[in-house]
Scaffold this motif. Structure first.
Motif, mmCIF file in Angstrom:
data_model
loop_
_atom_site.group_PDB
_atom_site.id
_atom_site.type_symbol
_atom_site.label_atom_id
_atom_site.label_comp_id
_atom_site.label_asym_id
_atom_site.label_seq_id
_atom_site.Cartn_x
_atom_site.Cartn_y
_atom_site.Cartn_z
ATOM 1 N N LEU A 18 0.859 -1.170 0.000
ATOM 2 C CA LEU A 18 0.000 0.000 0.000
ATOM 3 C C LEU A 18 0.905 1.233 0.000
ATOM 4 N N ASP A 19 0.733 2.092 -0.983
ATOM 5 C CA ASP A 19 1.484 3.347 -1.005
ATOM 6 C C ASP A 19 0.658 4.450 -0.357
ATOM 7 N N HIS A 20 -0.578 4.654 -0.868
ATOM 8 C CA HIS A 20 -1.405 5.670 -0.234
ATOM 9 C C HIS A 20 -2.881 5.502 -0.549
ATOM 10 N N SER A 59 3.211 4.275 4.567
ATOM 11 C CA SER A 59 2.175 4.645 3.611
ATOM 12 C C SER A 59 1.667 6.034 3.987
ATOM 13 N N ARG A 70 2.260 0.392 -4.345
ATOM 14 C CA ARG A 70 3.651 0.710 -4.689
ATOM 15 C C ARG A 70 4.360 -0.538 -5.215
#
Length: 240
Positions: free
Chosen positions: A3-5, A49, A86
């Motif tokens: 998870l990036d954002h 994140s 990501r």
């Protein structure tokens, strides 16, 4: 894949989000402007994140940008929009998705300029789809710096303070009409697991018209906070 954002659309200027979340005891910061998309943002980082609060800055630019995320923002206006994952192998991911029957945008170059004038660059990948009330697919990012370099730069700019790096997003709960169908599709996109190294993805039935992310749950998050059409479950020690 991490998870990036989380992308959370807001109707007010990003400074409003920064001020609001600082009142909750959480250090947020202005991000910058996406000059080619007519948008600007505020950011709240965790240890691996972040939350992006994204708003339209220049409607005339946003409406002509022909960009998937901007189109979703113009459709939804407020609330959780989608999530970004990501990767460090964007070209390989693009090839896999194309091979499995998904039509993609191809790898896109992107950038934003911070208020201090720094230019931040990255690559993006979207799965092509119509913007509707159905659940949008995640999109993907590959940063032009390593995570270590990126976070060190964020610390120097004051976008991250030590308290940020003590927090983590543990679960994302999506509301959909048919959880099993959504689960099968996302398992295919994510390569076979909804358990990302830094977050778990869950689906539940919703009666809402729009299928979207409904709750962002921090580790040990029990306190409920509603903000601009989204629900957060915040870590217990925060005074909300």
């Amino acid at each position: 894949m991490f998870l990036d954002h989380v992308v959370h659309f807001i109707s007010e200027p990003p400074q409003m989000a920064v001020d609001y979340w600082k009142k909750q005891g959480m250090h947020a910061a202005l991000g910058g402007r996406h000059l080619n998309w007519g948008t600007h943002n505020a950011l709240f980082y965790t240890k691996d994140s972040y939350i992006e609060w994204l708003a339209v800055e220049k409607p005339e630019v946003a409406e002509s940008a022909n960009h998937p995320l901007t189109e979703l923002l113009l459709h939804d206006k407020t609330g959780f929009g989608t999530i970004c994952l990501r990767t460090d192998s964007m070209a390989e991911l693009n090839n896999r998705l194309n091979g499995e029957g998904f039509e993609t945008s191809g790898v896109l170059d992107a950038e934003r300029k911070t208020d201090s004038g720094e230019l931040i660059q990255w690559k993006m990948l979207f799965i092509k789809e119509q913007v509707t009330d159905q659940l949008p697919y995640p999109f993907f990012i590959e940063w032009q710096e390593s995570d270590e370099q990126r976070y060190e730069s964020l610390r120097k700019r004051g976008a991250i303070v030590p308290a940020n790096e003590e927090l983590a997003i543990e679960r994302l709960i999506f509301g959909v009409k048919n959880p099993e169908t959504a689960k099968r599709k996302w398992l295919q996109i994510l390569g076979g697991s909804l358990e990302l190294p830094n977050c778990r993805i869950e689906f539940r039935h919703t009666e809402q018209k729009r299928e979207r992310l409904e709750e962002v749950c921090f580790a040990q998050g029990e306190k409920r906070l509603s903000f601009e059409g989204g629900v957060y479950r915040l870590t217990e020690h925060l005074d909300v």
